[in-house]
Design a protein around this motif. Structure first.
Motif, PDB file in Angstrom:
ATOM      1  N   ALA A 215       0.827  -1.203   0.000  1.00  0.00           N
ATOM      2  CA  ALA A 215       0.000   0.000   0.000  1.00  0.00           C
ATOM      3  C   ALA A 215       0.864   1.258   0.000  1.00  0.00           C
ATOM      4  CB  ALA A 215      -0.922  -0.010   1.214  1.00  0.00           C
ATOM      5  N   ARG A 216       2.020   1.199   0.674  1.00  0.00           N
ATOM      6  CA  ARG A 216       2.898   2.361   0.748  1.00  0.00           C
ATOM      7  C   ARG A 216       3.641   2.605  -0.557  1.00  0.00           C
ATOM      8  NH1 ARG A 216       8.130   2.248   4.478  1.00  0.00           N
ATOM      9  NH2 ARG A 216       6.651   1.147   5.855  1.00  0.00           N
ATOM     10  N   HIS A 217       4.164   1.540  -1.158  1.00  0.00           N
ATOM     11  CA  HIS A 217       5.052   1.701  -2.310  1.00  0.00           C
ATOM     12  C   HIS A 217       4.381   1.425  -3.655  1.00  0.00           C
ATOM     13  CE1 HIS A 217       8.504   2.308   0.266  1.00  0.00           C
ATOM     14  NE2 HIS A 217       8.242   1.190   0.922  1.00  0.00           N
ATOM     15  N   ILE A 218       3.358   0.553  -3.685  1.00  0.00           N
ATOM     16  CA  ILE A 218       2.694   0.202  -4.953  1.00  0.00           C
ATOM     17  C   ILE A 218       1.186   0.293  -4.747  1.00  0.00           C
ATOM     18  CG2 ILE A 218       2.663  -1.438  -6.872  1.00  0.00           C
ATOM     19  CD1 ILE A 218       5.061  -2.816  -5.691  1.00  0.00           C
ATOM     20  N   PRO A 219       0.661   1.481  -4.497  1.00  0.00           N
ATOM     21  CA  PRO A 219      -0.766   1.605  -4.184  1.00  0.00           C
ATOM     22  C   PRO A 219      -1.688   1.070  -5.269  1.00  0.00           C
ATOM     23  CG  PRO A 219       0.227   3.761  -4.637  1.00  0.00           C
ATOM     24  CD  PRO A 219       1.347   2.787  -4.488  1.00  0.00           C
ATOM     25  N   ALA A 220      -1.223   1.081  -6.523  1.00  0.00           N
ATOM     26  CA  ALA A 220      -2.066   0.578  -7.612  1.00  0.00           C
ATOM     27  C   ALA A 220      -2.371  -0.906  -7.462  1.00  0.00           C
ATOM     28  CB  ALA A 220      -1.395   0.828  -8.960  1.00  0.00           C
ATOM     29  N   MET A 221      -1.536  -1.640  -6.732  1.00  0.00           N
ATOM     30  CA  MET A 221      -1.749  -3.073  -6.563  1.00  0.00           C
ATOM     31  C   MET A 221      -2.237  -3.417  -5.158  1.00  0.00           C
ATOM     32  SD  MET A 221      -1.243  -4.277  -9.508  1.00  0.00           S
ATOM     33  CE  MET A 221      -1.136  -6.062  -9.300  1.00  0.00           C
ATOM     34  N   ALA A 222      -2.543  -2.411  -4.353  1.00  0.00           N
ATOM     35  CA  ALA A 222      -3.092  -2.685  -3.027  1.00  0.00           C
ATOM     36  C   ALA A 222      -4.419  -3.413  -3.174  1.00  0.00           C
ATOM     37  CB  ALA A 222      -3.272  -1.380  -2.253  1.00  0.00           C
ATOM     38  N   GLY A 223      -4.558  -4.538  -2.557  1.00  0.00           N
ATOM     39  CA  GLY A 223      -5.778  -5.326  -2.651  1.00  0.00           C
ATOM     40  C   GLY A 223      -5.824  -6.260  -3.835  1.00  0.00           C
ATOM     41  N   ALA A 224      -4.827  -6.205  -4.719  1.00  0.00           N
ATOM     42  CA  ALA A 224      -4.805  -7.101  -5.873  1.00  0.00           C
ATOM     43  C   ALA A 224      -4.448  -8.518  -5.434  1.00  0.00           C
ATOM     44  CB  ALA A 224      -3.798  -6.614  -6.910  1.00  0.00           C
ATOM     45  N   LEU A 225      -4.827  -9.491  -6.234  1.00  0.00           N
ATOM     46  CA  LEU A 225      -4.465 -10.873  -5.949  1.00  0.00           C
ATOM     47  C   LEU A 225      -2.947 -10.999  -5.939  1.00  0.00           C
ATOM     48  CD1 LEU A 225      -5.193 -13.906  -5.653  1.00  0.00           C
ATOM     49  CD2 LEU A 225      -5.152 -14.037  -8.153  1.00  0.00           C
TER      50      LEU A 225
END
Length: 468
Positions: A215-225
């Motif tokens: 969430a801190r460094h790659i927010p675009a993939m937060a919650g992604a599989l």
């Protein structure tokens, strides 16, 4: 929580070894083999009961240039060409010295593993992965990361490389000069043990399994599989931050836009490179599939229900059967077969006119030789013909590519770009060569850093520990 304590100079360690390696994936095992080959005592600490790591979940393909396997297949390649391909894919964002070093050393490391340690590498032929201008992927016969790990574990046993499992490293003990004097690891029963070292290699991969760091460094993939090893919790990053180490390209990652759903089996991107396409759940294509499977993850996830269909034909199906993961997907019922476009549209519940329009557009592009609306070209020989095949897929995060900045010897650098006294990193623990985002990843970059930089870091650690 990974911790660093500045009590290293005061502690007495019951046992001190020349080198300790943290992590027994491909990176840690190769580093250990390199250290052992130089006659230096080393132990590899692994948190799991059975060493697997991210390598186990990969296809097990390692890119290398100028190998005898390439020469046997009449493939002309060299380090300069490989480095140019890597930098071309990552838009020149990686450290050129690291890229050049990995490309230059890659062939020799592959041949060393094959000839000295019995890893049965062979060259993957028949298609080029995105970004590669030459056939340079080396794999074991079954084309799985599971088999590559088995081969490396066999090599470790034959080399009498000590691998201690069920040993989760929690704390690094350093002195006031940031020299690592030893570490604490925890056993499954909670008992903590300390071990001293002259040099430490971090081969514990990245932070894909740490939602807070994602969430801190790659927010675009937060919650992604997340389809990586659950043990990738980012300890190397946390230790590095505590030691004022330089962290680079923390937003970089490898995604994959072709994970069979709901079976969660990796489908090789060879399906796309040999003529296959992806359509969304409404039957429409949405991208140029040849740009790369990493960036395709976000594109698939942007579609309805974060899903798409891989569409291809019997020719591609028969070639894909060479991959064990694909055979597993077929056995699990993920692969669907249709005798016509109408049957495909009905079976996938998509509009026939939409699918037919996409196939007509692909045929027109093949006939004209011009790129389609997404910028992809189609070879006439790759024209899809019935019967057709389909697999429902989703996009996933596989592993992170940012991490500790290292020099060409694998030594971790601080924020002033000075090497820390005796700390090394490779594989997912180190900054990779994929640039700053998701579109710089070129197939095999992860295992390139794990295997080749792992060997380099092992050699450097052995030298720091006084190898002859």
């Amino acid at each position: 929580m990974a911790e660093v304590r500045t009590d290293g100079a005061e502690l007495e360690f019951e046992l001190t070894l020349p080198v300790v390696v943290v992590g027994a994936g491909a990176c840690g095992l190769v580093a250990g083999l390199a250290i052992r080959s130089l006659g230096v005592e080393v132990v590899v600490l692994e948190r799991d009961a059975v060493p697997r790591g991210s390598t186990f979940m990969s296809s097990g393909f390692v890119p290398a240039a100028g190998t005898r396997f390439q020469r046997a297949a009449s493939v002309e390649d060299d380090a300069a060409r490989m480095a140019a391909d890597i930098q071309g894919k990552n838009h020149g964002q990686a450290d050129p010295a690291i890229v050049d070093t990995l490309a230059r050393r890659s062939g020799a490391v592959i041949e060393w593993l094959a000839d000295r340690h019995g890893v049965p590498f062979e060259l993957v032929e028949g298609f080029l992965y995105p970004g590669h201008s030459r056939l340079r992927m080396h794999c074991t016969p079954r084309r799985t990361g599971e088999e590559l790990m088995s081969c490396l574990l066999n090599a470790a046993e034959a080399a009498e490389l000590d691998v201690l499992t069920r040993a989760r490293v929690t704390t690094l003990h350093v002195d006031d000069r940031r020299r690592v004097r030893g570490l604490t690891y925890q056993r499954p029963d909670g008992v903590e043990e300390r071990l001293g070292c002259e040099a430490l290699v971090l081969a514990c991969n990245g932070y894909g399994g740490n939602p807070e760091l994602i969430a801190r460094h790659i927010p675009a993939m937060a919650g992604a599989l997340y389809f990586g090893h659950e043990g990738n919790r980012g300890e190397a990053v946390q230790w590095g931050e505590a030691l004022d180490a330089s962290l680079r390209d923390m937003g970089a990652y490898q995604g994959h836009g072709s994970l069979a759903w709901p079976h969660q089996t990796l489908i090789s991107w060879a399906v796309m490179m040999q003529g296959g396409v992806q359509v969304n759940l409404h039957g429409a294509r949405f991208s140029n599939e040849h740009l790369g499977y990493s960036e395709q993850a976000a594109k698939v996830n942007a579609q309805p229900e974060s899903q798409a269909w891989n569409l291809y034909d019997r020719r591609i199906h028969e070639q894909a059967l060479r991959f064990e993961d694909y055979r597993n997907a077929e056995a699990a019922g993920a692969v669907k077969r249709f005798d016509s476009l109408q049957a495909l549209a009905e079976g996938l519940a998509v509009p026939l006119e939409t699918v037919r329009g996409e196939f007509d557009a692909m045929a027109a592009a093949a006939d004209s030789g011009q790129a389609d609306r997404f910028g992809r070209t189609f070879e006439p020989a790759h024209r899809l013909a019935p019967p057709y095949f389909a697999i429902r897929v989703t996009g996933a995060l596989f592993h992170t590519q940012g991490g500790l900045e290292v020099d060409t010897d694998g030594r971790v650098l601080d924020r002033d770009r000075r090497p820390l006294p005796n700390l090394l990193a490779a594989g997912g623990a180190a900054r990779g060569v994929s640039g700053a985002g998701d579109d710089g990843y070129m197939s095999g970059n992860g295992l390139l850093s794990a295997v080749v930089l792992g060997a380099i870091a092992g050699e450097t650690a052995a030298a720091l520990a006084g190898a002859p």
